[in-house]
Each structure stands twice: as C-alpha cells, then as structure tokens.
Scaffold this motif. Structure first.
Motif, PDB file in Angstrom:
ATOM      1  N   GLU A 190       0.763  -1.411  -0.099  1.00 49.28           N
ATOM      2  CA  GLU A 190      -0.105   0.066  -0.016  1.00 49.28           C
ATOM      3  C   GLU A 190       0.746   1.287   0.284  1.00 49.28           C
ATOM      4  OE1 GLU A 190      -3.239   0.307   2.479  1.00 49.28           O
ATOM      5  OE2 GLU A 190      -4.195  -1.641   1.839  1.00 49.28           O
ATOM      6  N   LEU A 191       1.921   1.204   0.558  1.00 48.49           N
ATOM      7  CA  LEU A 191       2.925   2.197   0.712  1.00 48.49           C
ATOM      8  C   LEU A 191       3.423   2.698  -0.769  1.00 48.49           C
ATOM      9  CD1 LEU A 191       4.928   1.954   4.202  1.00 48.49           C
ATOM     10  CD2 LEU A 191       3.386   3.853   3.389  1.00 48.49           C
ATOM     11  N   LEU A 192       3.903   1.523  -1.513  1.00 49.40           N
ATOM     12  CA  LEU A 192       4.305   1.668  -2.650  1.00 49.40           C
ATOM     13  C   LEU A 192       3.484   2.132  -3.543  1.00 49.40           C
ATOM     14  CD1 LEU A 192       6.468  -1.626  -3.023  1.00 49.40           C
ATOM     15  CD2 LEU A 192       7.316   0.738  -2.910  1.00 49.40           C
ATOM     16  N   CYS A 193       2.081   1.714  -3.427  1.00 50.48           N
ATOM     17  CA  CYS A 193       0.893   2.203  -4.148  1.00 50.48           C
ATOM     18  C   CYS A 193       0.626   3.808  -4.164  1.00 50.48           C
ATOM     19  CB  CYS A 193      -0.328   1.580  -4.091  1.00 50.48           C
ATOM     20  SG  CYS A 193      -0.270  -0.268  -4.927  1.00 50.48           S
ATOM     21  N   SER A 194       0.872   4.126  -3.020  1.00 50.88           N
ATOM     22  CA  SER A 194       0.579   5.433  -2.242  1.00 50.88           C
ATOM     23  C   SER A 194       1.981   6.308  -3.033  1.00 50.88           C
ATOM     24  CB  SER A 194       0.589   5.516  -1.015  1.00 50.88           C
ATOM     25  OG  SER A 194       0.866   7.028  -0.472  1.00 50.88           O
ATOM     26  N   ALA A 195       3.201   5.684  -3.225  1.00 50.07           N
ATOM     27  CA  ALA A 195       4.302   6.622  -3.666  1.00 50.07           C
ATOM     28  C   ALA A 195       4.204   6.789  -5.065  1.00 50.07           C
ATOM     29  CB  ALA A 195       5.572   5.653  -3.215  1.00 50.07           C
ATOM     30  N   GLN A 209      10.299  13.844  -3.560  1.00 51.72           N
ATOM     31  CA  GLN A 209      10.677  12.760  -4.023  1.00 51.72           C
ATOM     32  C   GLN A 209      11.683  12.200  -2.993  1.00 51.72           C
ATOM     33  OE1 GLN A 209      11.346  13.559  -8.330  1.00 51.72           O
ATOM     34  NE2 GLN A 209       9.743  12.347  -8.796  1.00 51.72           N
ATOM     35  N   LYS A 210      12.423  12.986  -2.607  1.00 47.22           N
ATOM     36  CA  LYS A 210      13.536  12.727  -1.570  1.00 47.22           C
ATOM     37  C   LYS A 210      12.676  11.991  -0.412  1.00 47.22           C
ATOM     38  CE  LYS A 210      17.207  15.798  -2.338  1.00 47.22           C
ATOM     39  NZ  LYS A 210      17.930  17.178  -1.759  1.00 47.22           N
ATOM     40  N   GLN A 211      11.633  12.573   0.211  1.00 47.51           N
ATOM     41  CA  GLN A 211      10.864  12.227   1.092  1.00 47.51           C
ATOM     42  C   GLN A 211      10.271  10.689   0.873  1.00 47.51           C
ATOM     43  OE1 GLN A 211       7.902  15.074   1.939  1.00 47.51           O
ATOM     44  NE2 GLN A 211       9.225  16.327   3.088  1.00 47.51           N
ATOM     45  N   LEU A 212       9.617  10.559  -0.376  1.00 45.95           N
ATOM     46  CA  LEU A 212       9.125   9.183  -0.849  1.00 45.95           C
ATOM     47  C   LEU A 212      10.358   8.262  -0.989  1.00 45.95           C
ATOM     48  CD1 LEU A 212       7.047  10.404  -3.891  1.00 45.95           C
ATOM     49  CD2 LEU A 212       6.153   9.563  -1.810  1.00 45.95           C
ATOM     50  N   ILE A 213      11.623   8.662  -1.372  1.00 51.70           N
ATOM     51  CA  ILE A 213      12.541   7.443  -1.474  1.00 51.70           C
ATOM     52  C   ILE A 213      12.829   7.000   0.009  1.00 51.70           C
ATOM     53  CG2 ILE A 213      14.893   7.325  -1.734  1.00 51.70           C
ATOM     54  CD1 ILE A 213      14.555   9.043  -4.299  1.00 51.70           C
ATOM     55  N   ARG A 214      12.779   7.992   0.848  1.00 52.55           N
ATOM     56  CA  ARG A 214      13.342   7.734   2.388  1.00 52.55           C
ATOM     57  C   ARG A 214      12.127   6.889   2.793  1.00 52.55           C
ATOM     58  NH1 ARG A 214      15.485  13.314   3.252  1.00 52.55           N
ATOM     59  NH2 ARG A 214      13.333  13.803   3.160  1.00 52.55           N
TER      60      ARG A 214
END
Length: 137
Positions: A55-60, A115-120
């Motif tokens: 779900e986190l990956l889908c959100s990202a 995008q940095k936040q998403l990667i972290r």
C-alpha cells in the motif's frame, strides 16, 4: 499577462507529509468523517507487513504521478510565458522574467524534496519489513 511567483502557502501544502490536522494534532473530522477513520483503522489492523508495504508503494506511485502532472503543468506555464518560438509574447521586463524563473525553481525544489521524502519512506519501509521477516524466520 502577469505571472505570479508560487506562493509560500502552496509550497507548504506540497510539503505536508500528513493528512489534515486540527490545532491539537488530531485528524480533522470535518475532512475525514469518523466512519472513514474507523474503516481505515479496521482495514489497517488486518494487513500483513507485506500488504502494508504494498500500500505504501501504491501511495508513492500515485504521488509520483501527481509530481509528473505538476512537471507537465510547469512546462506548459514556461511555454506560455516564453512563447512557442521563445519570442516572449507578453514582453515581460527583466524583473518579471527573474521572478518567473524563481517561482519555477521553487516549485521544482519542492518537488525534489517530496521525491526525497518518498525515497526515504520506501527505504525505511523496506528495512522494517526485512527486520520483521528476520524476527519471524
């Protein structure tokens, strides 16, 4: 035609990591009705760690799609400002050009930070999932 610099309020909204909150840090029930909050709580209690990561990956992925739309919108804004043949159809002053460039730069800086936040978030989630697998295995 006048092009405004991106307001600080928009940049702050783009940078928010959490959903709407009231002044005391609680979820704003005017935006998120209690039934929705309860449904989310019940749903999240039944998720495995792998499902949570999924779900986190889908959100990202959805956030990346939104960022792509913002980039496209900024490209259209640049084209409108400079003209298709770079003739600057609105005959802006040097100050207006400078203000426009600064506004575009601020939007892109905010997108890069997001995008940095998403990667972290993805890296941390992956580490937590791996730690959990080690404990179970």
């Amino acid at each position: 035609m006048k092009y405004d610099v991106v307001p600080d309020k928009l940049l702050l909204e783009m940078d928010e990591e959490e959903g709407p909150k009231t002044g005391d840090g609680e979820v704003n029930s005017a935006i998120f009705p209690q039934k929705m909050i309860n449904d989310l709580t019940l749903h999240s209690q039944n998720l495995s760690n792998a499902d949570t990561l999924r779900e986190l990956l889908c959100s990202a992925a959805l956030e990346e799609t939104a960022i792509a739309h913002l980039i496209h919108a900024q490209a259209n804004k640049i084209e409108a400002f400079t003209g298709r043949d770079n003739s600057f159809p609105t005959s802006p002053t040097n100050q207006q050009i400078n203000d426009f460039q600064n506004g575009i730069a601020r939007v892109f800086e905010a997108m890069v930070e997001k995008q940095k936040q998403l990667i972290r978030m993805i890296e941390i989630s992956k580490r937590l999932l791996e730690q959990d697998d080690l404990r179970e295995g």
